[in-house]
Scaffold this active site. Structure first.
Site, mmCIF file in Angstrom:
data_model
loop_
_atom_site.group_PDB
_atom_site.id
_atom_site.type_symbol
_atom_site.label_atom_id
_atom_site.label_comp_id
_atom_site.label_asym_id
_atom_site.label_seq_id
_atom_site.Cartn_x
_atom_site.Cartn_y
_atom_site.Cartn_z
ATOM 1 C CG ASP A 1 -1.135 -4.843 3.855
ATOM 2 O OD1 ASP A 1 -2.064 -4.086 3.264
ATOM 3 O OD2 ASP A 1 -1.143 -5.930 3.689
ATOM 4 C CG ASP B 1 -2.047 -1.049 1.148
ATOM 5 O OD1 ASP B 1 -2.195 -1.562 -0.007
ATOM 6 O OD2 ASP B 1 -2.614 -1.450 2.204
ATOM 7 C CE LYS C 1 -4.354 -6.098 4.155
ATOM 8 N NZ LYS C 1 -4.591 -6.168 3.109
#
Length: 588
Positions: A479, A458, A481
């Site tokens: 990352d 990301d 989420k």
């Protein structure tokens, strides 16, 4: 006067904010639905509805609704319903039939809903809570009577539409922002200052992160997609309001160019949706505040525009509506503590930080609220609106956490509280990525980029100042989420992170040709990884331990609350980048 109105069974609708339509002629036609003497109303009955609506889709019910007197039309009859797939849609709503689509002779139910919202926001129609119907207002009848024979707007229509826009607080907010030092602002620069910042429903894509992402993207189709599709809800509102104002001659669209520096290389990036105020816009702004010889225009408010997202929506709307009521009744001004006491008497317990943020939000939707000697005043005249009371609900867990954090985030803008909403909304995953990168790069002193896309993490961040204090610069693979119930870190996602770590360690173009790792600074020598979510659950720590063991690297699963507190401490000067590394990656 703002009236408290007991209502028993209302399902409150989403009014006050509009994302989709910009055709002023179509807005006039929608308003004309509600005037039984208008040619549009008569054409709907005689030809348009019979031709476009099939018997099975409620043709007779729509005609019956148009023929009722007094003319009050139910929301369901105006907007209709959706069809799946949309390509097979049929016309089953009055507004759908009134406005021609780009491909079909009618529009869909989403566009129809937005036209109803627009007519309501401009006070051309009024809403009846007791039976979910709409009827025309005095201003609406004036607009319908000003209709000419041509499709072009008449002078009288333009004047009435301009007056309506200037009575709509968010349009005034856009004009004020553009008028400050004759500013030239993009939809993102406007959006980040429009609405209740730090709240789901009023999100703005961080322009600085977007510009860096555009600068490193080579694919023209990806660039065009980002420019067209990447935006938060407040950015959409800002773009749409600016379009209205441009069509009325109050602002003009002027592309804005930026010089973006990445690793000592400068890239030119242009944002096409940028705006400047015109001379006519400056004159109109004087009208809204009653300057010179102008009479001050009253502002059209409604309960529903005070919050848009589900969850805490009714609670927040109610709290803010009561703040407006108490402000408008306090001719000699009112303090924050007095507001807190008055809200408590209505069953709305909240702290000073929440009220202060609410007042800033009311200013950001376009109301003129001032503070003198710790006394708050509302300088606008508000048209009457109702506060329905039947569904005053308690605060959600997220709102309770926000209230707690407001007292803790002493050096960090409360706009970042919006990350708490984004972290639990899987539909907003990209915006969560971008805002997290913004927090780390703009508030924590990291360099970094949003990457995303196929076969890329990301984002990444890294330090560039550690060698100054005898330490090694470090980078973090990130990352994010966004999950409604928290994140459990499944094996598949842990394996994906392992792959990114491995690619960064070997840096083999044959393994991954996009070479995303080259975006780290040249003097970065240590690497870590980090998962970010609202909160983590299950056996996520086992996955962290496995990655650490397999790749000989340290990583962490960090809640957004923890990351906000770290960012605040860094901004406050309480911790350094070395401390951040220690806090995140040396947990016992």
């Amino acid at each position: 006067m703002i009236t408290v109105w007991p209502v028993e069974t209302t399902s409150f609708r989403s009014f006050g904010w509009v994302q989709d339509p910009s055709n002023l002629r179509s807005l006039c036609n929608v308003t004309a639905i509600f005037d039984e003497t208008s040619p549009m109303h008569q054409a709907l009955i005689s030809s348009i509805i019979p031709e476009l609506v099939e018997q099975r889709d409620g043709r007779d019910e729509l005609l019956e609704a148009l023929n009722k007197r007094p003319l009050r039309i139910a929301y369901s009859k105006l907007v209709g319903t959706a069809f799946k797939p949309r390509s097979a849609s049929r016309c089953n709503g009055i507004v759908q039939a009134t406005v021609k689509g780009q491909v079909r002779p009618f529009i869909g139910e989403w566009q129809a809903d937005n036209f109803v919202r627009w007519a309501y926001a401009f006070h051309f129609i009024r809403y009846n809570y007791e039976d979910d119907t709409f009827e025309i207002t005095r201003e609406g009848r004036e607009l319908v009577k000003a209709r000419g024979e041509e499709e072009e707007l008449t002078k009288e229509e333009t004047e009435l539409l301009t007056r309506a826009a200037l009575s709509y607080p968010p349009a005034v907010r856009i004009l004020r922002l553009l008028a400050e030092e004759d500013a030239h602002l993009t939809k993102f620069e406007l959006g980040k200052q429009l609405g209740f910042i730090g709240e789901g429903g009023f999100t703005s894509l961080p322009q600085s992160v977007l510009l860096r992402t555009l600068a490193i993207t080579d694919d023209p189709s990806e660039i065009n997609k980002m420019k067209a599709d990447w935006e938060g809800s407040s950015d959409k509102y800002a773009r749409m309001i600016s379009k209205w104002l441009a069509k009325l001659g109050l602002v003009e669209a002027v592309p804005k160019e930026f010089q973006v520096s990445i690793r000592n290389e400068v890239h030119a990036v242009t944002i096409g949706q940028a705006y400047q105020i015109t001379a006519k816009g400056f004159m109109a702004l004087n009208h809204t505040s009653g300057k010179s010889s102008y009479k001050k225009l009253p502002k059209n408010m409604c309960f529903e525009m005070l919050a848009t997202k589900a969850g805490d929506r009714e609670y927040l709307r109610t709290r803010r509506a009561y703040i407006l009521k108490f402000l408008s009744e306090a001719k000699q001004g009112i303090t924050l503590h007095e507001l807190i006491d008055k809200l408590a008497s209505c069953g709305l317990e909240c702290n000073e930080g929440s009220i202060s943020d609410d007042i800033n939000g009311l200013i950001n939707i376009g109301l003129n609220i001032t503070c003198k000697n710790n006394l708050y005043y509302i300088e606008d005249v508000l048209n009457d609106f109702l506060i329905p009371t039947a569904r005053i609900e308690g605060k959600s867990e997220v709102e309770t956490i926000k209230e707690q954090l407001r007292g803790e985030l002493t050096h960090l803008s409360h706009e970042y509280l919006g990350l708490l909403d984004l972290a639990y909304d899987s539909k907003q995953n990209r915006l969560f990525e971008l805002k997290t990168l913004q927090l780390l790069t703009e508030e924590c002193g990291f360099e970094g980029l949003h990457l995303g896309g196929s076969r890329k993490p990301d984002g990444i961040v890294y330090t560039n100042d550690m060698t100054d204090v005898g330490k090694e610069n470090y980078g973090i693979i990130i990352d994010t989420k966004a999950y409604s119930g928290g994140y459990s870190l499944p094996i598949s996602q842990a394996d994906e992170m392992e792959r990114y770590i491995g690619e960064n360690q070997t840096r083999d173009i044959r393994v991954n040709p996009n070479q995303w790792w080259n975006n780290f600074g040249n003097d970065v020598t240590e690497y870590y990884y980090m998962f970010v979510a609202g909160h983590f659950k299950g056996k996520y720590q086992e996955q962290i331990d496995r990655i650490n063991c397999n790749k000989n690297i340290k990583g962490a699963a960090v809640s957004i609350q923890e990351l906000l507190r770290i960012a605040n401490d860094y901004k406050a000067g309480k911790i350094t980048h070395e401390d951040v590394k220690s806090i995140l990656f040396t947990k016992v």
